[in-house]
Scaffold this motif. Sequence first.
Motif, PDB file in Angstrom:
ATOM      1  N   GLU A  41     -24.248  -1.033 -17.783  1.00  0.00           N
ATOM      2  CA  GLU A  41     -24.722   0.357 -17.857  1.00  0.00           C
ATOM      3  C   GLU A  41     -24.017   1.240 -16.833  1.00  0.00           C
ATOM      4  O   GLU A  41     -23.747   2.413 -17.098  1.00  0.00           O
ATOM      5  CB  GLU A  41     -26.240   0.417 -17.637  1.00  0.00           C
ATOM      6  CG  GLU A  41     -27.049  -0.144 -18.774  1.00  0.00           C
ATOM      7  CD  GLU A  41     -26.972   0.698 -20.030  1.00  0.00           C
ATOM      8  OE1 GLU A  41     -26.842   1.931 -19.945  1.00  0.00           O
ATOM      9  OE2 GLU A  41     -27.028   0.096 -21.119  1.00  0.00           O
ATOM     10  N   ILE A  42     -23.707   0.675 -15.660  1.00  0.00           N
ATOM     11  CA  ILE A  42     -23.025   1.459 -14.631  1.00  0.00           C
ATOM     12  C   ILE A  42     -21.659   1.932 -15.123  1.00  0.00           C
ATOM     13  O   ILE A  42     -21.191   2.998 -14.746  1.00  0.00           O
ATOM     14  CB  ILE A  42     -22.909   0.660 -13.304  1.00  0.00           C
ATOM     15  CG1 ILE A  42     -22.475   1.561 -12.150  1.00  0.00           C
ATOM     16  CG2 ILE A  42     -21.963  -0.511 -13.440  1.00  0.00           C
ATOM     17  CD1 ILE A  42     -23.546   2.479 -11.663  1.00  0.00           C
ATOM     18  N   ARG A  48     -19.385   8.805 -18.076  1.00  0.00           N
ATOM     19  CA  ARG A  48     -19.972  10.161 -18.051  1.00  0.00           C
ATOM     20  C   ARG A  48     -19.454  10.954 -16.858  1.00  0.00           C
ATOM     21  O   ARG A  48     -19.142  12.144 -16.973  1.00  0.00           O
ATOM     22  CB  ARG A  48     -21.493  10.062 -18.010  1.00  0.00           C
ATOM     23  CG  ARG A  48     -22.085   9.592 -19.304  1.00  0.00           C
ATOM     24  CD  ARG A  48     -23.610   9.639 -19.257  1.00  0.00           C
ATOM     25  NE  ARG A  48     -24.150   8.919 -20.398  1.00  0.00           N
ATOM     26  CZ  ARG A  48     -24.968   7.882 -20.316  1.00  0.00           C
ATOM     27  NH1 ARG A  48     -25.376   7.448 -19.141  1.00  0.00           N
ATOM     28  NH2 ARG A  48     -25.399   7.273 -21.395  1.00  0.00           N
ATOM     29  N   LEU A  49     -19.378  10.297 -15.702  1.00  0.00           N
ATOM     30  CA  LEU A  49     -18.870  10.963 -14.502  1.00  0.00           C
ATOM     31  C   LEU A  49     -17.421  11.405 -14.701  1.00  0.00           C
ATOM     32  O   LEU A  49     -17.065  12.549 -14.399  1.00  0.00           O
ATOM     33  CB  LEU A  49     -18.973  10.031 -13.292  1.00  0.00           C
ATOM     34  CG  LEU A  49     -18.271  10.520 -12.028  1.00  0.00           C
ATOM     35  CD1 LEU A  49     -18.931  11.792 -11.501  1.00  0.00           C
ATOM     36  CD2 LEU A  49     -18.257   9.434 -10.975  1.00  0.00           C
ATOM     37  N   ILE A  57     -15.289  20.186 -13.943  1.00  0.00           N
ATOM     38  CA  ILE A  57     -14.630  20.475 -12.671  1.00  0.00           C
ATOM     39  C   ILE A  57     -13.138  20.732 -12.867  1.00  0.00           C
ATOM     40  O   ILE A  57     -12.500  21.378 -12.060  1.00  0.00           O
ATOM     41  CB  ILE A  57     -14.889  19.322 -11.674  1.00  0.00           C
ATOM     42  CG1 ILE A  57     -16.390  19.241 -11.393  1.00  0.00           C
ATOM     43  CG2 ILE A  57     -14.101  19.499 -10.387  1.00  0.00           C
ATOM     44  CD1 ILE A  57     -16.808  18.100 -10.520  1.00  0.00           C
ATOM     45  N   GLY A  58     -12.587  20.192 -13.949  1.00  0.00           N
ATOM     46  CA  GLY A  58     -11.168  20.384 -14.231  1.00  0.00           C
ATOM     47  C   GLY A  58     -10.264  19.493 -13.405  1.00  0.00           C
ATOM     48  O   GLY A  58      -9.088  19.813 -13.203  1.00  0.00           O
ATOM     49  N   ALA A  59     -10.789  18.357 -12.931  1.00  0.00           N
ATOM     50  CA  ALA A  59      -9.982  17.442 -12.122  1.00  0.00           C
ATOM     51  C   ALA A  59      -8.902  16.800 -12.986  1.00  0.00           C
ATOM     52  O   ALA A  59      -9.153  16.424 -14.120  1.00  0.00           O
ATOM     53  CB  ALA A  59     -10.869  16.371 -11.502  1.00  0.00           C
ATOM     54  N   LEU A  68     -12.929   8.856  -7.474  1.00  0.00           N
ATOM     55  CA  LEU A  68     -13.502   7.538  -7.772  1.00  0.00           C
ATOM     56  C   LEU A  68     -13.310   6.575  -6.610  1.00  0.00           C
ATOM     57  O   LEU A  68     -14.215   5.801  -6.269  1.00  0.00           O
ATOM     58  CB  LEU A  68     -12.903   6.965  -9.056  1.00  0.00           C
ATOM     59  CG  LEU A  68     -13.247   7.709 -10.342  1.00  0.00           C
ATOM     60  CD1 LEU A  68     -12.520   7.076 -11.525  1.00  0.00           C
ATOM     61  CD2 LEU A  68     -14.743   7.744 -10.591  1.00  0.00           C
ATOM     62  N   HIS A  69     -12.133   6.617  -5.989  1.00  0.00           N
ATOM     63  CA  HIS A  69     -11.874   5.751  -4.838  1.00  0.00           C
ATOM     64  C   HIS A  69     -12.847   6.054  -3.695  1.00  0.00           C
ATOM     65  O   HIS A  69     -13.426   5.133  -3.103  1.00  0.00           O
ATOM     66  CB  HIS A  69     -10.422   5.912  -4.370  1.00  0.00           C
ATOM     67  CG  HIS A  69     -10.077   5.094  -3.184  1.00  0.00           C
ATOM     68  ND1 HIS A  69      -9.932   3.727  -3.235  1.00  0.00           N
ATOM     69  CD2 HIS A  69      -9.883   5.446  -1.890  1.00  0.00           C
ATOM     70  CE1 HIS A  69      -9.648   3.275  -2.025  1.00  0.00           C
ATOM     71  NE2 HIS A  69      -9.611   4.297  -1.198  1.00  0.00           N
TER      72      HIS A  69
END
Length: 93
Positions: A41-42, A48-49, A57-59, A68-69
């Motif tokens: 599930e994570i 989603r993140l 955010i347009g990253a 993520l790091h």
Amino acid sequence: MRMDKQTFLKTSGLQVKVLELWIEQEWLVPQQTASGVFFEEIDVARVRLIRELQSRIGANDAGIDVILHLMDQLHGMRRAMAELRRDMGGPQA
């Protein structure tokens, strides 16, 4: 809940090529077992993140790598602190 690749693709809404790319980039790191590759599930939450980082955010890819790091480091430090508290007999967070 442990999911095989097909279930994960359905649950996350990812396309196969995108999943393969994100695994290659190590944005997703499925569990490798003798019986195959599995997701949790994570991993769905991480999809989603990533989508949120891209759309709201347009990253770009480099930005997502950094975010993520840093998040992985933060979670690792929180786990280490919880273990240290437990070993010292302090309150759990």
